[in-house]
Enzyme design. Structure first.
Site, PDB file in Angstrom:
ATOM      1  N   ARG A  24      47.763  42.610  39.170  1.00  7.69           N
ATOM      2  CA  ARG A  24      47.015  42.162  40.344  1.00  7.69           C
ATOM      3  C   ARG A  24      47.708  42.561  41.642  1.00  7.69           C
ATOM      4  O   ARG A  24      47.040  42.941  42.597  1.00  7.69           O
ATOM      5  CB  ARG A  24      46.818  40.646  40.265  1.00  7.69           C
ATOM      6  N   TYR A  35      38.171  44.853  38.808  1.00 12.95           N
ATOM      7  CA  TYR A  35      39.067  44.727  37.660  1.00 12.95           C
ATOM      8  C   TYR A  35      40.306  43.898  37.990  1.00 12.95           C
ATOM      9  O   TYR A  35      40.524  43.490  39.106  1.00 12.95           O
ATOM     10  CB  TYR A  35      39.431  46.075  37.051  1.00 12.95           C
ATOM     11  N   GLU A  36      41.095  43.643  36.940  1.00 10.09           N
ATOM     12  CA  GLU A  36      42.274  42.763  37.011  1.00 10.09           C
ATOM     13  C   GLU A  36      41.900  41.358  37.486  1.00 10.09           C
ATOM     14  O   GLU A  36      42.666  40.701  38.188  1.00 10.09           O
ATOM     15  CB  GLU A  36      43.373  43.360  37.916  1.00 10.09           C
ATOM     16  N   GLY A  37      40.725  40.900  37.113  1.00  6.28           N
ATOM     17  CA  GLY A  37      40.204  39.621  37.571  1.00  6.28           C
ATOM     18  C   GLY A  37      39.425  39.838  38.849  1.00  6.28           C
ATOM     19  O   GLY A  37      40.002  40.191  39.885  1.00  6.28           O
ATOM     20  N   MET A  93      45.539  47.284  28.255  1.00  5.18           N
ATOM     21  CA  MET A  93      45.303  45.839  28.229  1.00  5.18           C
ATOM     22  C   MET A  93      43.896  45.624  27.698  1.00  5.18           C
ATOM     23  O   MET A  93      42.919  46.008  28.340  1.00  5.18           O
ATOM     24  CB  MET A  93      45.464  45.267  29.638  1.00  5.18           C
TER      25      MET A  93
END
Length: 574
Positions: free
Chosen positions: A290, A433-435, A162
């Site tokens: 997430r 990570y992942e927001g 990603m």
């Protein structure tokens, strides 16, 4: 301590806690699946993790990755483990049979994810984005792109990355500079730089499929001008695409996971979804990632609990209580009240985080496959509400609990011998990570709750009430009362935030982190009450049902204290 899969907990959650089989029978895709089969699948998954992945965990941490002539070399044994993973069919576990998948519930994949992370988080990072990449392409790619990329991704022949972040653009994607220039044949040429790319340049698969955010020439400014593209390392004619590894990050943890900087120089790619609508397409991948990140928090908390429990029962120091006989041998430190309390906390938190996470995995299956439209809608609302909560709260708890567990080891926890220091290091990144967790908090309060006037929170409150009613029926009126009070207080806190936002636009942002933690504690309190009710009233709850119920009720008391502290902080901040 060798890693062991939590099969007893899994059996309890799939069986009496979720009664997953009752729902599977109503869903044509899962109608033939029974609990014995599901548990057998996860037992095999646990064996793979214990026998193949866990022995490589310390190896990967010590060796790390190397960059050799522009190619990443993963630690010894990682590539062989991945070949075994593919040969056993694990990448296809929950994928759509239309593309070669096995079509099993997302719940089973989520349980497998937890086990993989517990055994070897660094290795798990490589296949960790497959599910999200497949879901994204299925939802938004053209039939031609799907036919080209889905079969090798579903089968695990290829892996995916990603590519969002750029050196100047972290969470603010409006600053992206990567360009996409259309070509005459319908493809594009991608040019730009991306950083913090998990699995970029890895040597496990012959091809890597990158999902890349970039701007077309006619793109409007800001996030409205971002499009999504699929860019492979290798083209169909066997030639190398214009994708290059510029650097390998040397990180605090997850040393066995390659985190790279990638450079795209006129790389051939194809658009996924509508032009300038790349973020909605990418969020399909991001949301899957997430929830899997949330289970990383669960896995780290559980592993820290196991390590601390084993060490505390074999390490002898002093006497837990004064005795008359001075020659009496020292007690295991597990007998000392502070350590006893610590061990109980570690186990209680990890058990209820696992229960709540598996419930979310089951809700995903209901949202996607339940035969009733209203049931799908309500399950979807809960998934939308609780995914940012689980991602942020579970990853934060996973790291904090691992850090607390290290204290049980004293000085030995600070050295590599017992493994707990690796858990502390590896767990920290999941909060970023992942927001980042701060982004999750803003997403929860501003984009979910305020945007729908609390409709999703009402659905969650209804679920809490159902759990409370079941607890009353099992003779747990006090626990039901606690859950109801916490739920009412969170709803009242939301109303105060909504009222404050009417006159102060910054008010929600100031309290977002605190509000998310309170919501996470309510989620875990709901899990505690449900666990206690099931273990108290279900004959299939297992031999340790009474102990399980007692731990859940004790944990409910801990959560009530934490919840009250968060609400006090929220009032002070607002």
């Amino acid at each position: 301590m060798p890693w062991q899969p939590p099969l007893d907990d899994i059996a309890f959650l799939l069986g009496p806690w979720l009664r997953a089989r009752d729902d599977w029978k109503r869903i044509p895709r899962f109608a033939a699946l029974d609990l014995d089969t599901a548990e057998a699948v996860l037992a095999e998954a646990g064996r793979f993790c214990a026998e193949v992945l866990a022995p490589l965990n310390a190896v990967g941490d010590l060796q790390g990755c190397r960059l050799v002539d522009g190619c990443v070399r993963t630690p010894d044994g990682f590539a062989q483990a991945y070949r075994r993973y593919v040969a056993d069919g694990w990448p296809a576990l929950a994928r759509d049979p239309e593309w070669g998948g096995q079509g099993l519930p997302a719940l089973l994949e989520l349980a497998f994810t937890e086990m993989q992370v517990g055994a070897n988080h660094a290795w798990t990072m490589y296949p960790g984005l497959l599910a999200g990449a497949v879901a994204c392409l299925q939802a938004h790619a053209s039939p031609d792109v799907q036919a080209r990329f889905l079969p090798p991704l579903v089968g695990g022949e290829w892996l995916a990355t990603m590519c969002l972040t750029e050196p100047q653009a972290g969470s603010d994607l409006s600053l992206l500079r990567t360009r996409a220039v259309p070509a005459a044949d319908g493809s594009v040429r991608i040019t730009g730089a991306k950083v913090f790319i998990s699995g970029g340049g890895q040597d496990l698969t012959p091809n890597i499929v990158h999902l890349v955010l970039a701007r077309l020439p006619d793109a409007p400014p800001g996030t409205r001008g971002i499009s999504l593209f699929v860019v492979p390392d290798m083209l169909e004619d066997g030639s190398r695409n214009g994708v290059f590894v510029d650097g390998l990050e040397h990180k605090m943890g997850l040393h066995g996971s390659a985190t790279t900087a990638l450079r795209f120089e006129g790389a051939v790619g194809w658009r996924v979804g509508e032009a300038h609508r790349g973020l909605p397409a990418m969020f399909v991948m991001m949301n899957a990632a997430r929830l899997h990140a949330a289970m990383q928090g669960v896995a780290h908390a559980a592993r820290a609990s196991e390590l601390a429990h084993a060490y505390a029962h074999q390490r002898r120091q002093m006497r837990a209580e004064p005795r008359m006989e001075p020659e009496q041998p020292a007690d295991p430190i597990a007998a000392h009240p502070p350590i006893r309390h610590l061990l109980r906390c570690l186990r209680g938190w990890s058990e209820q985080m696992r229960a709540a996470g598996y419930w979310l995995g089951h809700l995903i299956d209901l949202h996607e496959h339940a035969p009733d439209a209203d049931e799908r809608r309500r399950a979807g609302m809960l998934v939308e509400l609780l995914t940012p909560v689980a991602k942020a709260h579970f990853t934060e708890c996973g790291h904090l609990l691992a850090n607390r567990a290290l204290q049980a080891f004293g000085g030995y926890g600070y050295v590599r011998e017992y493994g707990i220091e690796q858990v502390v290091r590896d767990s920290r990144i999941a909060m970023i990570y992942e927001g980042s967790n701060e982004i999750q908090a803003l997403d929860l309060l501003q984009r979910k709750l305020l945007a729908d006037d609390g409709a999703r929170l009402t659905v969650f409150a209804d679920e809490c009430e159902r759990v409370a009613a079941k607890a009353e029926g099992a003779g747990l009126a006090a626990a039901a009362g606690v859950l109801r009070r916490l739920c009412r207080r969170l709803s009242a806190a939301f109303e105060r935030v909504r009222a404050a936002a009417a006159s102060d636009a910054s008010a929600p942002a100031r309290v977002a982190d605190t509000f998310l933690r309170a919501t996470g504690q309510l989620l875990l309190a709901c899990a505690c009450v449900r666990t206690a009710a099931v273990a108290s009233g279900d004959t299939g709850a297992g031999a340790d049902a009474c102990e399980r119920a007692e731990r859940a009720l004790w944990m409910l008391g801990e959560l009530r204290l934490e919840f009250n502290a968060q609400l006090a902080r929220l009032r002070a901040t607002s």
